[in-house]
Design an enzyme around this catalytic site. Sequence first.
Site, PDB file in Angstrom:
ATOM      1  N   SER A  31      -8.558  14.131  21.175  1.00 55.29           N
ATOM      2  CA  SER A  31      -8.175  12.783  22.063  1.00 55.29           C
ATOM      3  C   SER A  31      -6.856  12.694  22.084  1.00 55.29           C
ATOM      4  O   SER A  31      -6.386  11.810  23.087  1.00 55.29           O
ATOM      5  CB  SER A  31      -8.930  11.738  21.956  1.00 55.29           C
ATOM      6  OG  SER A  31     -10.541  11.962  22.405  1.00 55.29           O
ATOM      7  N   LYS A  34      -5.440  12.579  25.580  1.00 60.10           N
ATOM      8  CA  LYS A  34      -5.265  11.588  26.597  1.00 60.10           C
ATOM      9  C   LYS A  34      -3.875  11.080  26.503  1.00 60.10           C
ATOM     10  O   LYS A  34      -3.549  10.227  27.738  1.00 60.10           O
ATOM     11  CB  LYS A  34      -6.213  10.464  25.960  1.00 60.10           C
ATOM     12  CG  LYS A  34      -7.720  11.006  26.133  1.00 60.10           C
ATOM     13  CD  LYS A  34      -8.674   9.722  25.983  1.00 60.10           C
ATOM     14  CE  LYS A  34     -10.124  10.174  26.133  1.00 60.10           C
ATOM     15  NZ  LYS A  34     -10.641  11.059  24.946  1.00 60.10           N
ATOM     16  N   SER A  91     -10.935   5.334  23.755  1.00 63.15           N
ATOM     17  CA  SER A  91     -10.890   6.775  23.994  1.00 63.15           C
ATOM     18  C   SER A  91     -11.918   7.212  25.056  1.00 63.15           C
ATOM     19  O   SER A  91     -12.627   8.320  24.643  1.00 63.15           O
ATOM     20  CB  SER A  91     -10.936   7.387  22.828  1.00 63.15           C
ATOM     21  OG  SER A  91     -10.211   8.718  22.747  1.00 63.15           O
TER      22      SER A  91
END
Length: 413
Positions: A31, A34, A91
Amino acid sequence: AEARYAAIVMDSRTGEVLYSRNADNRLYPASLTKIMTLYMTFEALNRGQLRMNQKLPVSARAAGQTPTKLGLKRGESITVKDAIFALITKSANDAATVLAESMAPTEAEFARNMTERAKRLGMRRTSFRNASGLPNRGQKSTARDMAILGAALIHDFPQYYEFLSLEEFDYHGRSYKNHNNLLTKYKGVDGIKTGYIRASGFNLVASAKRGSNRLVAVVFGGRTARSRDIHMASLLDKGFAEIEKSHPSVVPLPFGKPLRIALGAPHSAPAEIQVASTAPVPLPAKKAPDAGMSHIRNVSATPTSNITPASLSVERLEKTGWAIQIGAYSLVTTARDQIHKATAEARGILDGRQVNIEKAISDGKPFYRAQVLGFDETEARQACSNLAERRFSCFVVAPDLRLPNYIAQKSAS
């Protein structure tokens, strides 16, 4: 676990690497991906392609993303702001896809745009395949590239970076806490993002600021979230200890007096500082003359206010009442040392000036402003520009135009 491990600690302003291990190994970012999605979202906001309150439709593909996610349903909508906050805290993979599809026809095309933008930022060994970081064999990055991305997000979007310190986000009656535990456990950490998939282990990009120094650090491959956080804290401790040797941290700037114009502003708004009594500050016993200080006269602790009494004419105040502040430090000896260093680097522009070490109070603790006096405005700006190029924290200090004596003289004239 060792094969998945990589780490780096970087000075966010200069890119200087303070610690590095396996920093160029291509690994799964999870993640941390992101962060790039957020970077491109902030770019879209800046150019007007997106608006914070704009409602974005949720596609079947977005709704079908695997956890972690908000649980968005096909046909629903979510604002850009809520999608950003969902990425930062929960997330949320579904929110990442919603944002991607708002900036490109498909998430796959958005991922190609992410990769291209990453290359332009200097992330040479990074390739993206989706906006969320969900497992994909072709989605790889490095600790160095993620540090570059973290620093870019901080410096390119200071108006949005504060979002990354969001500790909790409420959406449709549910509260989502930020996965970045260091926000509340490590002094100075104010972002940015965690990541985890089985193939990567526990990843983290963190940024911490102490005084005028900011570090960006990256850890890939932690065995657990807790062990990753402990390791990150240790790396930041070592990084700050290292950078303090060459660039002592500067106390946050006060509002208003005495600083008027900042060249090279800090990342975030400074904390308000209470100015203490301007009684002279005793300095250590003078050493033998230093070559770097030989051209500076009257090194003293005379407070700045003493150079603007009623006896100074308005004309003289306007011409020579400007000063520069090289920094503010917790120790008077550090303030004086930095004056020495600045003098040696200033190419003569500080010749014939008077030095002032001024004491003030921040949060009940004393600190010391290292100032050089006796400039006109042009000279002060030139001196600060010169020193800023040499990585000194330099600010122009304007005359205090609110002084009653000054105003009275100005009115009379």
